[in-house]
Scaffold this motif. Structure first.
Motif, PDB file in Angstrom:
ATOM      1  N   ARG A 332       0.659  -1.101   0.158  1.00  0.00           N
ATOM      2  CA  ARG A 332       0.051  -0.171   0.114  1.00  0.00           C
ATOM      3  C   ARG A 332       0.993   1.144   0.072  1.00  0.00           C
ATOM      4  O   ARG A 332       0.654   2.322  -0.971  1.00  0.00           O
ATOM      5  N   HIS A 336       1.300   4.197  -2.760  1.00  0.00           N
ATOM      6  CA  HIS A 336       0.718   5.689  -2.493  1.00  0.00           C
ATOM      7  C   HIS A 336       2.079   6.489  -2.584  1.00  0.00           C
ATOM      8  O   HIS A 336       1.868   7.531  -3.077  1.00  0.00           O
ATOM      9  N   LYS A 339       2.116   7.161  -6.541  1.00  0.00           N
ATOM     10  CA  LYS A 339       1.148   8.173  -6.823  1.00  0.00           C
ATOM     11  C   LYS A 339       1.421   9.617  -6.326  1.00  0.00           C
ATOM     12  O   LYS A 339       0.989  10.445  -6.849  1.00  0.00           O
ATOM     13  N   ASP A 372      -5.682  -0.565  -4.427  1.00  0.00           N
ATOM     14  CA  ASP A 372      -6.760   0.445  -4.779  1.00  0.00           C
ATOM     15  C   ASP A 372      -6.342   1.585  -5.309  1.00  0.00           C
ATOM     16  O   ASP A 372      -6.953   2.044  -6.385  1.00  0.00           O
ATOM     17  N   GLU A 373      -5.222   1.936  -4.887  1.00  0.00           N
ATOM     18  CA  GLU A 373      -4.598   3.443  -5.426  1.00  0.00           C
ATOM     19  C   GLU A 373      -3.910   3.135  -6.578  1.00  0.00           C
ATOM     20  O   GLU A 373      -3.930   4.359  -7.426  1.00  0.00           O
ATOM     21  N   SER A 374      -3.635   2.230  -7.023  1.00  0.00           N
ATOM     22  CA  SER A 374      -2.942   1.984  -8.374  1.00  0.00           C
ATOM     23  C   SER A 374      -4.073   1.734  -9.567  1.00  0.00           C
ATOM     24  O   SER A 374      -5.194   1.448  -9.205  1.00  0.00           O
TER      25      SER A 374
END
Length: 456
Positions: A332, A336, A339, A372-374
């Protein structure tokens, strides 16, 4: 001294053997398997055994000390002969302690991050032309050995871990150094990664703190919950305590800037793990007498050298990084970090699941929503690595998709399929992050990075 190494082919063992030989000690050794690069380095140093195997006749009364590597077992014939003759037998950490008993011993420990902090401190001291010895567990850029021991350096940096000292000494390695200064980067227990209970694991670090010499110094990460609790349990120890936390920072045009008052220090690394590690390295360097301005000038040129968000390639503004996959939390935070660093770019994340994680029913669910953030998520489970584990791939695919619940998810089971995915992906405007297990990686990262840029 005449020093004999049992299991001389080990990564750290052969480096120690070469270092001692360079200082004029008579060094011999044995092993039943010696592979590259140990073989070539021992040969160059004229220390490569003529034959592989164990030869008790090599153990003679003129040997002053035997250093026992983890590759040997308790019934090793050379070990048995050394015990019969009453020769002093050292584990690796015992020998380092005795050799460096008059040096300032700096031991860096922690579940994760210790090698990175070691590399940062070593980079700063080298840049400032400060003399120091060291013992590290991974090859670092700018240093040609895992071990450097001299008669003149007053400081030694030691990467300390909690594993057994030797086959006949089940104390933890980092309990044997008696540090003058110690740093703990954080403590995290995971029942699927550690074969001891949480209580026993925590006790290892409590004992480590208790080994710090009186009036010595403990530097610790205040943002590690378990570590803070450990420190509170050891307040009877007569030592200095200095906590650190992640510094303030900003990102501008793909560059992370470290804040210190009015200072804005541009860095060549990024991500919260690296920033926290820099804070630890800064605090340690302060205790070693490094001035603030000198530290910042040196750390500005530091590049990750051990695959913590390590740069791989770049084409027309798109970048490829690789990172170690220690835990779902690490997955995670690495996603992050990329991003956050490149907010205007999309991100493709490819992770290879360790086969042991695949078969662990308790561990796999911990990956829930971790990608999820990818923008795109790819999970590789190489079918060759699980072919003997009685796993039905169709069922596994459904289980993994159920865990990740990602809107743009791809499950792959062989490297050819991954190659095809990368070659067909339109990579303009996207970055790529590989997350690989430190002990299980079947991907050729550089080659796959080239495939990613093929359909630019």
């Amino acid at each position: 001294m005449h020093i004999h190494f049992i299991a001389i082919g080990g990564a750290v063992m052969h480096n120690l053997a070469i270092s001692l030989a360079e200082q004029g000690h008579q060094v011999s050794g044995s092993d039943d398997q010696i592979v590259e690069p140990s073989k070539a380095r021992l040969k160059k140093a004229n220390l490569l055994p003529e034959q592989v195997g164990w030869f008790p006749e090599k153990i003679t009364e003129d040997i002053d000390a035997v250093i026992l590597g983890m590759h040997a077992d308790i019934n090793n014939p050379e070990l048995v002969e050394a015990q019969r003759l009453g020769i002093r037998i050292y584990s690796f950490p015992e020998f380092i302690h005795e050799f460096c008993v008059n040096k300032t011993r700096v031991v860096i420990a922690g579940t994760y991050g210790k090698t990175t902090i070691m590399s940062m401190v070593m980079h700063v001291l080298k840049t400032l032309d400060r003399a120091f010895d060291y013992v590290i567990g991974a090859q670092l850029e700018g240093f040609d050995s895992l071990v450097k021991l001299t008669a003149t350096s007053k400081i030694i940096l030691i990467e300390g871990d909690e594993y057994y000292a030797s086959p006949v000494d089940h104390r933890s390695k980092f309990h044997l150094f008696d540090p003058n200064i110690s740093l703990i980067s954080g403590v995290e227990w995971n029942d699927s990664r550690t074969n001891i209970s949480k209580e026993d694991y925590v006790n290892l670090f409590e004992t480590f703190i208790e080994t710090i010499v009186p009036k010595g110094t403990l530097i610790y990460n205040k943002e590690s919950t378990i570590l803070r609790e450990i420190v509170e349990q050891t307040f009877d120890c007569k030592i200095n305590r200095h906590g650190y936390k992640m510094p303030e920072y900003s990102i501008n045009k793909g560059v992370t800037y470290l804040h210190d008052g009015d200072y804005r220090i541009p860095l060549q690394v990024f991500g919260k793990f690296n920033l926290s590690n820099i804070a630890g390295a800064y605090t340690l360097c302060e205790w070693l007498g490094v001035k603030r301005d000198d530290f910042y000038k040196a750390i500005a040129s530091f590049k990750s050298s051990i695959r913590y968000l390590e740069f791989v390639a770049s084409v027309n503004g798109s970048v490829v990084y690789q990172d170690f996959l220690f835990s779902p939390y690490k997955l995670r935070t690495s996603i992050h970090a990329v991003k956050e660093q490149f907010p205007c770019q999309g991100l493709v994340t490819i992770m290879e699941l360790n086969p042991y994680d695949v078969i662990n029913e308790n561990f796999l669910p911990q990956y829930a929503s971790s990608m999820d953030e990818s923008d795109h998520a790819v999970v590789l489970v190489n079918k060759e690595s699980i072919k003997d584990k009685n796993i039905v791939l169709d069922d596994l695919e459904q289980d993994i998709k159920r865990v990740f619940k990602h809107k743009d998810f791809v499950f792959l089971t062989d490297l050819d399929a991954l190659e095809g995915y990368l070659e067909s992906f339109k990579s303009l405007g996207f970055n790529l992050l590989f997350m690989v297990s430190p002990k299980h990686n079947t991907m050729n990262i550089v080659s796959f990075a080239d495939k990613f840029f093929k359909n630019f």
